[in-house]
Design an enzyme around this catalytic site. Structure first.
Site, PDB file in Angstrom:
ATOM      1  N   HIS A  20      -7.334   1.255  -2.086  1.00 38.25           N
ATOM      2  CA  HIS A  20      -6.595   2.404  -1.540  1.00 38.25           C
ATOM      3  C   HIS A  20      -6.777   2.582  -0.044  1.00 38.25           C
ATOM      4  CE1 HIS A  20      -5.273   4.208  -5.401  1.00 38.25           C
ATOM      5  NE2 HIS A  20      -6.228   3.402  -5.837  1.00 38.25           N
ATOM      6  N   ASP A  68      -5.362   4.914   8.188  1.00 28.85           N
ATOM      7  CA  ASP A  68      -5.233   5.461   6.846  1.00 28.85           C
ATOM      8  C   ASP A  68      -4.581   4.401   5.966  1.00 28.85           C
ATOM      9  OD1 ASP A  68      -5.515   7.468   4.989  1.00 28.85           O
ATOM     10  OD2 ASP A  68      -4.575   8.995   6.247  1.00 28.85           O
TER      11      ASP A  68
END
Ligand code: GDG
Length: 738
Positions: A164, A371
C-alpha cells in the site's frame, strides 16, 4: 473447496478493554470495505493483529471465539513485538525508507530479528488454518517476508501480495542492510501488486540489480518459478462516500460548520500525523499565501484535521510539536477577533463529520511529500455532489496518476503551492465542474470493488499462466532422446525462426545477415533428403529471398503472409473478415478497465486500442501485454496484431505463422518435428505443433514450448550436433529437389 485468506498487520476490527470488558470496533477503512464482500463468505478468513496486547490466554480464547463469528482470526503480539516489529522495524526502518525519508531510518539488528520472528509467527498461524491449495492475499510492508515463508510451507498455494505504500527507487532501497532478504520474501508471491507503475518499475529494477533475476512484461523468472508484478491503483467505496454526503445528517452538519467557520472560502486538509504527508510544508505555503494575498484576510479558513498516529515513535512526537508551533505562529500572526485563519483539530472524527468537512470545502489541499495512493483526495471528490470545488494534489501521491484534472503541484515548490491556492480560490464555477465531473467519472469506474476484483482475477490468471508456461532446459539427456528419434525418422519437418533463434538481434534489422557458418549449417541440414527445413520470419520476403533464397529451404515471410516452398515461387492468401470483432472487443474492454485513460477505436476491418492518454510507462506495459494476449488467441483465428505508435491495432488477416506452419504439417509427412522460436509471436507456431513435436524456445523461458535453450548459439550447436550425427550416413552435398 479452496478458500481465501486475507492477511494484514491489523485486523479490520479494533479491540479495546474498558472496565474489564472487551469491545470491538469495526474498521471503516477502504480495505475493510472492499474486502468485506469476500472475506465474510463461506470459510474465508482474515488473519491479523487485533490492535491490542493480550497476554492472558483466557482472554485470548474469548477474543478468538468472538471474532471467529465474523470470519476473523487473531495473531497475538507481545508488548515487545509491537515495539520492535511494528513501531521499530516497520515504522522506523521500512516506512521512512519507502517514503524517501531514509535520513530518518534506523538500522538495528535486533529490530530486524523481531521483524523476522513476527513474520514467522503470522506464517505459523496461517499454516494452521490453510489447506494446500488455498489463496492467500498478504497486505503491506509489515509482512514483506511472509510470502516466501508461506511458499515454503504451502508450495502449491496461490499467494498474492499488495504493497500500500510506495516502493522506492533502487538507489534508496539498496540502503537497507536487509534488502536482499526483503526482496526474496516478497518473491514468494505469485502476484506482487503496487498502486502505480513507478512503484512496480522500482521493484523490478531492485530485484534485477540486487538478486539478478530478469524477466519481461512484469514477469520475473526466479529459475524454478515465475511470478507477475503489476500495478493496481486502489479506489474508494465511491457509493458509500457519495451516499453519506447526501444524507440529511451530513447536510445539517455542513450548514452548522459553515456558520461556525464563518468565512466564504474554506480549504480542507486531512491526514494522519505523518512526515510523509507534508503538513508543515502545507502550513508554510498557507502562511505565504496570506502574506501574498492580503485581500483574502478574513475570507479564507484552513480547516486542518490531523489524526493522531504512531505517537510512541520519536519522529512523530517531534512532528506534532512542529505542527502545533506553526499553527500557533500563523494564527497568532493573522487572527483577529472575528477570524482564525486555521481551525486545527488533533483527533479522529466520525465519518459524518469528515463528510461534512469535504462538502463545505471549496478547496482540498492534499500535498504529501510521498504517498502510495492517498484516499483522502478521492473521498473529497466523491463527496462533492454539486461538482463544485477544486482539488490541489501533490504529484508525489499515487492518486495523481489518475486525477490529472486536479491542480497538480510539487510539494517542495512552495511558490507553486501558493499560486495553486490562488487559482483554486478564484476558479470559475463552470471550470470547477468540468474538472470535478471528469474526476468523479474516473473514481466511479475504478472503485474499491473494481480493485479487489482485478487483483483476484489477475491472481488466478497468473496461476493458470504459470502452469502453461513452464519449460525445462533442453539438457543432454533430452537432446539424446531427441537425437535418437531424429535418427529413426524417415521424414522430418524442422521449423526455425530466423531472428532470435538462428541469429542474435542487431541494432538495425539489416545487420542480422546470415554469416558463413549459419549458411553452411542450413545447407547441410536442408540437403539431407529426409529433412524439410522451413525458416520463418516476420521480415519482408525480398529480404528473406536475398539472404536465403539460394538455399534448398522453405521460407515463411511477413508473419505468414508470404510462403515459399523450395523449388517454387512466393505465394500469398488474403481475405477480409470482420466477424471476430465482437470477441476481441471484449478483451480490449478488459484492458480499458485496467488502464485509466485508454480507449477503443473501431474501424471497418480493425479495432484499435489507444493509450496516448495513459500514464507514461503503464501504457507501454499494457500494450505489450495486450499484444501477447492477442497473439495467443490469434493462433487459430484470422487476426494480425500491430504494435503501433501509442496504439495497438488488431486487423483481420487470414494468415499467421501458426497457420503457415500448419500448412507444412498438412502437406508433408513428418515422423519427426522440431520447432525453434524466440518470442511471443512464435507461440502460434508452438501451438500448431503436434503433440510429439520437440518445441524449443530461446531466451526467456515463459512459453508453451516444451524446452528452452539460452540463445542462437546453443540452437546452432544443437542443430550442428544433429547434422553430425548423421553425416557418416549421408553423402556430402547430396541434394534433393522439391
Ligand atoms: C496507506 C498509504 C494508501 C483520516 N482521518 C479520519 C479518517 N481518515 C481516513 C480517511 C482515509 C484514510 O483514513 C487515510 O487513508 P490515506 O490513503 O489517505 O493514507 P494512509 O493511512 O497513510 O494509508 C496510502 C492507503 O494506505 C491505501 O492503500 O492510499 O498511500 O499511506 O480513508 O478518510 N476517517 C475517519 N475519521 C478521521 O478522523 N472516520
Amino acid at each position: 473447496m479452496a478458500k481465501l485468506i486475507i492477511v494484514s498487520n491489523r485486523l479490520p476490527v479494533k479491540l479495546q478493554e474498558k472496565d474489564g470488558k472487551l469491545t470491538y470496533t469495526t474498521s471503516e477503512g477502504g480495505l475493510a470495505t472492499g474486502l468485506g464482500s469476500i472475506y465474510k463468505k463461506q470459510d474465508n478468513l482474515w488473519i491479523g493483529w487485533p490492535g491490542m496486547v493480550i497476554e492472558d490466554t483466557g482472554k485470548q480464547k474469548i477474543v478468538i471465539e468472538d471474532i471467529r463469528k465474523d470470519n476473523m482470526y487473531p495473531v497475538f503480539l507481545t508488548e515487545n513485538e509491537v515495539k520492535e516489529f511494528y513501531e521499530g522495524f516497520s515504522n522506523e526502518t521500512l516506512w521512512p525508507t519507502f517514503h524517501y525519508f531514509s535520513q530518518y531510518a534506523i538500522y538495528e539488528q535486533n529490530l530486524w530479528e523481531t521483524y523476522v520472528e513476527v513474520n514467522q509467527k503470522y506464517c505459523d498461524e496461517i499454516v494452521k488454518h490453510a489447506s494446500p491449495n488455498d489463496t492467500i492475499w498478504v497486505h503491506d510492508y509489515q509482512l514483506l517476508l511472509l510470502p516466501s515463508m508461506l511458499r515454503e510451507k504451502l508450495p502449491d498455494a496461490t499467494i498474492g501480495f499488495f504493497q500500500h505504500i510506495p516502493f522506492p527507487s533502487y538507489e534508496v532501497f539498496r540502503l537497507l542492510p536487509w534488502r536482499k532478504e526483503l526482496l526474496e520474501g516478497m518473491l514468494g508471491a505469485d502476484l506482487v501488486g503496487f498502486h502505480t507503475y513507478d512503484d512496480m518499475r522500482h521493484f523490478l529494477s531492485s530485484v534485477n540489480r540486487i538478486i539478478g533475476y530478469g524477466g519481461m512484461h512484469g514477469w520475473i523468472n526466479t529459475g524454478n518459478r515465475s511470478l507477475l508484478v503489476d500495478s493496481f491503483p486502489m479506489g474508494i467505496d465511491y457509493d458509500k462516500y457519495s451516499e453519506v454526503a447526501a444524507s440529511e445528517k451530513v447536510m445539517k452538519l455542513e450548514q452548522q460548520y459553515r456558520k461556525n467557520v464563518g468565512t466564504e472560502n474554506i480549504i480542507i486538509s486531512i491526514d494522519r500525523l505523518d512526515y510523509s504527508k507534508g503538513i508543515p510544508q502545507r502550513l508554510q505555503a498557507f502562511e505565504l499565501f496570506l502574506e501574498k494575498y492580503p485581500e483574502f484576510h478574513g475570507k479564507v479558513t484552513l480547516v486542518m484535521l490531523v489524526v493522531p498516529s504512531r505517537d510512541a515513535v520519536e519522529k512523530y512526537k517531534e512532528l506534532k510539536e512542529e505542527v502545533d508551533e506553526l499553527v500557533g505562529r500563523i494564527n497568532g500572526k493573522y487572527s483577529d477577533i472575528h477570524w482564525n485563519p486555521i481551525q486545527y483539530f488533533y483527533r479522529s472524527l466520525p465519518l459524518e463529520v469528515l463528510s461534512a468537512f469535504y462538502r463545505m470545502a471549496n478547496v482540498a489541499l492534499v500535498t504529501p511529500m510521498r504517498d502510495g495512493m492517498n484516499l483522502v483526495c478521492k473521498e473529497y471528490v466523491a463527496s462533492k455532489l454539486d461538482q463544485t470545488g477544486v482539488l490541489i494534489l501533490s504529484e508525489m501521491a499515487g492518486a495523481s496518476k489518475e486525477l490529472s484534472d486536479a491542480l497538480l503541484i510539487n510539494p517542495n515548490d512552495i511558490n507553486k503551492m501558493v499560486s495553486a491556492m490562488y487559482e483554486a480560490l478564484t476558479m470559475p464555477v463552470e471550470e470547477q465542474k468540468v474538472h470535478m465531473a471528469t474526476m468523479q467519472d474516473t473514481l466511479k469506474r475504478y472503485n474499491i470493488h473494481h480493485w479487489v476484483g482485478l487483483f483476484m482475477d489477475r491472481l488466478s490468471y497468473v496461476k493458470i499462466k504459470q502452469m502453461s508456461l513452464e519449460t525445462s532446459y533442453l539438457d543432454d539427456a533430452t537432446f539424446q532422446e531427441m537425437s535418437d528419434s531424429y535418427e529413426l525418422a524417415g521424414s522430418r519437418l524442422i521449423f526455425l525462426e530466423y531472428d532470435g533463434a538462428l541469429t542474435n538481434y542487431k541494432a538495425k534489422p539489416l545487420m542480422a545477415r546470415p554469416d558463413e557458418d549459419l549458411l553452411e549449417l542450413l545447407e547441410n541440414l536442408s540437403n539431407n533428403p529426409k529433412n524439410r527445413v522451413v525458416v520463418i520470419s516476420s521480415r519482408e520476403k525480398a529480404n528473406m529471398e536475398d539472404w536465403l533464397g539460394h538455399l534448398n529451404l522453405d521460407i515463411v515471410a511477413e508473419h505468414g503472409v508470404w510462403l515459399k516452398q523450395r523449388g517454387s515461387g512466393w505465394k500469398t492468401m488474403m481475405s477480409l473478415m470482420d466477424d471476430w470483432k465482437s470477441d476481441i472487443r471484449l478483451i480490449l474492454e478488459l484492458y480499458v478497465d485496467r488502464t485509466p485513460g485508454s480507449f477503443i477505436e473501431e474501424k471497418e476491418y480493425s479495432l484499435v486500442w489507444h493509450y496516448r492518454r495513459v500514464e507514461t510507462g503503464l501504457g507501454e506495459l499494457r500494450a505489450r501485454e495486450l499484444v501477447n494476449h492477442l497473439n495467443f488467441l490469434a493462433t487459430n483465428s484470422n487476426l494480425q496484431v500491430l504494435d503501433g505508435q501509442m496504439a495497438v491495432e488488431i486487423k483481420a488477416q487470414e494468415v499467421n505463422k501458426g497457420k503457415a506452419t500448419s500448412h507444412w504439417l498438412n502437406m508433408y509427412p513428418h515422423e519427426f518435428v522440431l520447432a525453434v522460436g524466440d518470442d511471443w509471436g512464435d507461440e502460434e507456431i508452438f501451438k500448431a505443433m503436434p503433440r510429439n513435436a520437440y518445441t524449443i524456445k530461446t531466451g526467456n523461458s515463459y512459453s508453451i514450448a516444451k524446452y528452452h535453450l539460452d540463445g542462437p548459439g546453443e540452437v546452432r550447436d544443437m542443430l550442428t550436433k544433429l547434422v553430425k550425427q548423421e553425416s557418416k550416413e549421408i553423402p556430402p552435398n547430396a541434394k534433393m529437389t522439391g
